[in-house]
Each structure stands twice: as structure tokens, then as C-alpha cells.
Design a protein around this motif. Structure first.
Motif, PDB file in Angstrom:
ATOM      1  N   LEU A  32       0.827  -1.212   0.000  1.00  0.00           N
ATOM      2  CA  LEU A  32       0.000   0.000   0.000  1.00  0.00           C
ATOM      3  C   LEU A  32       0.861   1.262   0.000  1.00  0.00           C
ATOM      4  O   LEU A  32       0.549   2.230  -0.689  1.00  0.00           O
ATOM      5  N   LYS A  33       1.962   1.251   0.765  1.00  0.00           N
ATOM      6  CA  LYS A  33       2.869   2.404   0.772  1.00  0.00           C
ATOM      7  C   LYS A  33       3.527   2.580  -0.592  1.00  0.00           C
ATOM      8  O   LYS A  33       3.715   3.704  -1.065  1.00  0.00           O
ATOM      9  N   GLY A  34       3.894   1.456  -1.239  1.00  0.00           N
ATOM     10  CA  GLY A  34       4.483   1.525  -2.575  1.00  0.00           C
ATOM     11  C   GLY A  34       3.514   2.089  -3.594  1.00  0.00           C
ATOM     12  O   GLY A  34       3.890   2.895  -4.448  1.00  0.00           O
ATOM     13  N   ILE A  35       2.246   1.682  -3.517  1.00  0.00           N
ATOM     14  CA  ILE A  35       1.218   2.194  -4.437  1.00  0.00           C
ATOM     15  C   ILE A  35       1.025   3.688  -4.234  1.00  0.00           C
ATOM     16  O   ILE A  35       0.942   4.449  -5.203  1.00  0.00           O
ATOM     17  N   ALA A  36       0.980   4.131  -2.985  1.00  0.00           N
ATOM     18  CA  ALA A  36       0.823   5.562  -2.697  1.00  0.00           C
ATOM     19  C   ALA A  36       2.010   6.357  -3.232  1.00  0.00           C
ATOM     20  O   ALA A  36       1.837   7.435  -3.825  1.00  0.00           O
ATOM     21  N   ASP A  37       3.232   5.833  -3.071  1.00  0.00           N
ATOM     22  CA  ASP A  37       4.432   6.490  -3.582  1.00  0.00           C
ATOM     23  C   ASP A  37       4.420   6.534  -5.107  1.00  0.00           C
ATOM     24  O   ASP A  37       4.796   7.536  -5.714  1.00  0.00           O
ATOM     25  N   ALA A  38       3.963   5.453  -5.744  1.00  0.00           N
ATOM     26  CA  ALA A  38       3.917   5.397  -7.206  1.00  0.00           C
ATOM     27  C   ALA A  38       2.912   6.410  -7.761  1.00  0.00           C
ATOM     28  O   ALA A  38       3.165   7.050  -8.788  1.00  0.00           O
ATOM     29  N   LYS A  39       1.774   6.565  -7.093  1.00  0.00           N
ATOM     30  CA  LYS A  39       0.760   7.531  -7.549  1.00  0.00           C
ATOM     31  C   LYS A  39       1.265   8.957  -7.454  1.00  0.00           C
ATOM     32  O   LYS A  39       0.886   9.814  -8.251  1.00  0.00           O
ATOM     33  N   LYS A  40       2.144   9.243  -6.477  1.00  0.00           N
ATOM     34  CA  LYS A  40       2.722  10.583  -6.339  1.00  0.00           C
ATOM     35  C   LYS A  40       3.707  10.892  -7.456  1.00  0.00           C
ATOM     36  O   LYS A  40       3.912  12.046  -7.806  1.00  0.00           O
ATOM     37  N   ASN A  41       4.384   9.833  -7.988  1.00  0.00           N
ATOM     38  CA  ASN A  41       5.471  10.027  -8.953  1.00  0.00           C
ATOM     39  C   ASN A  41       5.072   9.632 -10.369  1.00  0.00           C
ATOM     40  O   ASN A  41       5.882   9.097 -11.103  1.00  0.00           O
ATOM     41  N   MET A  42       3.830   9.888 -10.770  1.00  0.00           N
ATOM     42  CA  MET A  42       3.381   9.486 -12.107  1.00  0.00           C
ATOM     43  C   MET A  42       3.818  10.507 -13.151  1.00  0.00           C
ATOM     44  O   MET A  42       3.805  11.713 -12.908  1.00  0.00           O
ATOM     45  N   VAL A  43       4.238   9.985 -14.321  1.00  0.00           N
ATOM     46  CA  VAL A  43       4.671  10.820 -15.440  1.00  0.00           C
ATOM     47  C   VAL A  43       3.960  10.348 -16.711  1.00  0.00           C
ATOM     48  O   VAL A  43       3.536   9.208 -16.813  1.00  0.00           O
ATOM     49  N   THR A  44       3.871  11.244 -17.694  1.00  0.00           N
ATOM     50  CA  THR A  44       3.258  10.917 -18.981  1.00  0.00           C
ATOM     51  C   THR A  44       4.353  10.569 -19.977  1.00  0.00           C
ATOM     52  O   THR A  44       5.364  11.268 -20.067  1.00  0.00           O
ATOM     53  N   ILE A  45       4.144   9.489 -20.719  1.00  0.00           N
ATOM     54  CA  ILE A  45       5.124   8.975 -21.672  1.00  0.00           C
ATOM     55  C   ILE A  45       4.637   9.248 -23.093  1.00  0.00           C
ATOM     56  O   ILE A  45       3.450   9.113 -23.380  1.00  0.00           O
ATOM     57  N   THR A  46       5.567   9.620 -24.001  1.00  0.00           N
ATOM     58  CA  THR A  46       5.239   9.815 -25.401  1.00  0.00           C
ATOM     59  C   THR A  46       5.162   8.459 -26.088  1.00  0.00           C
ATOM     60  O   THR A  46       6.134   7.703 -26.094  1.00  0.00           O
ATOM     61  N   LEU A  47       4.009   8.145 -26.679  1.00  0.00           N
ATOM     62  CA  LEU A  47       3.809   6.872 -27.360  1.00  0.00           C
ATOM     63  C   LEU A  47       3.543   7.095 -28.838  1.00  0.00           C
ATOM     64  O   LEU A  47       3.144   8.186 -29.250  1.00  0.00           O
ATOM     65  N   ALA A  48       3.755   6.045 -29.636  1.00  0.00           N
ATOM     66  CA  ALA A  48       3.420   6.056 -31.061  1.00  0.00           C
ATOM     67  C   ALA A  48       2.485   4.871 -31.294  1.00  0.00           C
ATOM     68  O   ALA A  48       2.937   3.778 -31.618  1.00  0.00           O
ATOM     69  N   GLY A  49       1.196   5.077 -31.070  1.00  0.00           N
ATOM     70  CA  GLY A  49       0.242   3.975 -31.175  1.00  0.00           C
ATOM     71  C   GLY A  49       0.398   3.050 -29.983  1.00  0.00           C
ATOM     72  O   GLY A  49       0.291   3.462 -28.836  1.00  0.00           O
ATOM     73  N   SER A  50       0.687   1.772 -30.257  1.00  0.00           N
ATOM     74  CA  SER A  50       0.855   0.810 -29.171  1.00  0.00           C
ATOM     75  C   SER A  50       2.321   0.474 -28.937  1.00  0.00           C
ATOM     76  O   SER A  50       2.641  -0.527 -28.320  1.00  0.00           O
ATOM     77  N   THR A  51       3.235   1.308 -29.434  1.00  0.00           N
ATOM     78  CA  THR A  51       4.668   1.098 -29.236  1.00  0.00           C
ATOM     79  C   THR A  51       5.322   2.445 -28.921  1.00  0.00           C
ATOM     80  O   THR A  51       4.630   3.420 -28.633  1.00  0.00           O
ATOM     81  N   ILE A  52       6.658   2.503 -28.985  1.00  0.00           N
ATOM     82  CA  ILE A  52       7.380   3.742 -28.708  1.00  0.00           C
ATOM     83  C   ILE A  52       7.857   4.344 -30.023  1.00  0.00           C
ATOM     84  O   ILE A  52       7.991   3.641 -31.026  1.00  0.00           O
ATOM     85  N   PRO A  53       8.120   5.660 -30.070  1.00  0.00           N
ATOM     86  CA  PRO A  53       8.481   6.296 -31.338  1.00  0.00           C
ATOM     87  C   PRO A  53       9.869   5.935 -31.878  1.00  0.00           C
ATOM     88  O   PRO A  53      10.070   5.950 -33.087  1.00  0.00           O
ATOM     89  N   HIS A  54      10.836   5.609 -31.020  1.00  0.00           N
ATOM     90  CA  HIS A  54      12.194   5.325 -31.494  1.00  0.00           C
ATOM     91  C   HIS A  54      12.950   4.483 -30.476  1.00  0.00           C
ATOM     92  O   HIS A  54      12.499   4.303 -29.344  1.00  0.00           O
ATOM     93  N   ASP A  55      14.129   3.971 -30.886  1.00  0.00           N
ATOM     94  CA  ASP A  55      14.984   3.192 -29.985  1.00  0.00           C
ATOM     95  C   ASP A  55      15.516   4.102 -28.881  1.00  0.00           C
ATOM     96  O   ASP A  55      15.778   5.285 -29.119  1.00  0.00           O
ATOM     97  N   VAL A  56      15.711   3.519 -27.705  1.00  0.00           N
ATOM     98  CA  VAL A  56      16.259   4.293 -26.598  1.00  0.00           C
ATOM     99  C   VAL A  56      16.932   3.331 -25.619  1.00  0.00           C
ATOM    100  O   VAL A  56      16.555   2.168 -25.516  1.00  0.00           O
ATOM    101  N   ILE A  57      17.966   3.841 -24.948  1.00  0.00           N
ATOM    102  CA  ILE A  57      18.618   3.081 -23.884  1.00  0.00           C
ATOM    103  C   ILE A  57      18.487   3.895 -22.607  1.00  0.00           C
ATOM    104  O   ILE A  57      18.903   5.049 -22.548  1.00  0.00           O
ATOM    105  N   GLY A  58      17.879   3.278 -21.593  1.00  0.00           N
ATOM    106  CA  GLY A  58      17.719   3.929 -20.290  1.00  0.00           C
ATOM    107  C   GLY A  58      18.787   3.417 -19.337  1.00  0.00           C
ATOM    108  O   GLY A  58      19.042   2.217 -19.272  1.00  0.00           O
ATOM    109  N   ILE A  59      19.410   4.331 -18.602  1.00  0.00           N
ATOM    110  CA  ILE A  59      20.480   3.959 -17.684  1.00  0.00           C
ATOM    111  C   ILE A  59      20.178   4.557 -16.322  1.00  0.00           C
ATOM    112  O   ILE A  59      19.855   5.742 -16.205  1.00  0.00           O
TER     113      ILE A  59
END
Length: 169
Positions: free
Chosen positions: A64-91
Motif C-alpha cells: 500500500l505504501k508503494g502504491i501511494a508512492d507510485a501515484k505521487k510520482n506518475m509521469v506521462t510517456i510519449t507513445l506512437a500507437g501501441s509502441t514507442i516512437p524510437h529506440d532508446v537506452i535507459g540507464i
């Protein structure tokens, strides 16, 4: 806990996934004290996602604490239909995640932690690979960093001062 039906109706339906549950212990004079930590991903399935870490003496409280923390830190992601617009590496830290867009019908080709994030965001076609560490916390944070760095053709065109047709080709 009070139940408010009107608040429940107005709230959007969120997808909540427990990515990792960890039991940790501390040795004290009287013996071992057990605690739990829960890594949780929350999303609406339409491009908004957040993650959170909850720690408590009981599993349900940690989630429950994790869910509350996750709801506080929500962000909007750029999508291209049902996938992502380009390749990316997250570090993030020692975790590194490669994300590649996939054609319709491919599905989510990803491991456990990355798969949970993709399902919460609403991405249905993607190929992903953990390149370095497979620690769930670092993998989730690296995936989120990669998703937040995505840019659509409209954003690139605005930065370059060109039209979308010139960018797309």
C-alpha cells in the motif's frame, strides 16, 4: 479506512503491479526483526506510469505504501500507437535497459521488471533487453528514465524549427 463511493467513480482505473517483494532482517538483542519492501508500478494503460517503493513490517502495508508512492510520482510517456516512437537506452546506476519499437502483433518481449512497466504504461508491442544489472529496482528506474527521454516527431520538429512532414520524411 473510510469508503467514499463518489471519489471511487471519478478516479481513473489504475493498473497496479508488484514488481518485487523483498524480506529484510535486522538482528537485535532479542533476535531477528523482519521487515518487507515492495517495488510497485502503477499506470493507467494510456501512457501514464509511476513507480514507488514501500517499506513496512507487513507485506500488505509495504504494498500500500508503494502504491501511494507510485501515484505521487506518475509521469506521462510519449507513445506512437501501441509502441514507442524510437529506440532508446535507459540507464540508472548499474542498470541499463534497451527499448526498441516493434510492429503490430509482436507483443511485449521483455523480462519481469520491464514487462510490468510496459503493461502499466499501455505499450503492447516492444522489444526490451536488460544489458547490465538485473536488479529490479535499477531496471525499473532505468526503464522509466528511457521512457521519459522519448520524444515524438512533434517535439523534435518544434525544437528544430521545422514542420512534422520534414522530420518524418
Amino acid at each position: 479506512m473510510a469508503y467514499n463511493k463518489s471519489n471511487e467513480i471519478n478516479a481513473p482505473e489504475l493498473i497496479e503491479k508488484v514488481v518485487y517483494l523483498n524480506r529484510v532482517s535486522k538482528t537485535v538483542k532479542g533476535g531477528r526483526v523482519m521487515k518487507f519492501s515492495a517495488l510497485v508500478v502503477v499506470g493507467d494503460g494510456k501512457g501514464t506510469v509511476g513507480y514507488g517503493l514501500g517499506k513496512a513490517a507487513e507485506v500488505s502495508e509495504a504494498i500500500l505504501k508503494g502504491i501511494a508512492d507510485a501515484k505521487k510520482n506518475m509521469v506521462t510517456i510519449t507513445l506512437a500507437g501501441s509502441t514507442i516512437p524510437h529506440d532508446v537506452i535507459g540507464i540508472f546506476g548499474a542498470g541499463s535497459v534497451m527499448l526498441k519499437p516493434a510492429p503490430e502483433g509482436t507483443g511485449v518481449i521483455a523480462g519481469g521488471a520491464v514487462r510490468a512497466v510496459m503493461e502499466a504504461v499501455g505499450i503492447h508491442n516492444i522489444c526490451a533487453k536488460c544489458l547490465r544489472s538485473n536488479n529490479p529496482q535499477n531496471v525499473v528506474k532505468a526503464t522509466m528514465q528511457g521512457l521519459m527521454s522519448l520524444r515524438g516527431p512533434e517535439q523534435v520538429a518544434a525544437v528544430r524549427g521545422k514542420s512534422v512532414e520534414e522530420i518524418v520524411g
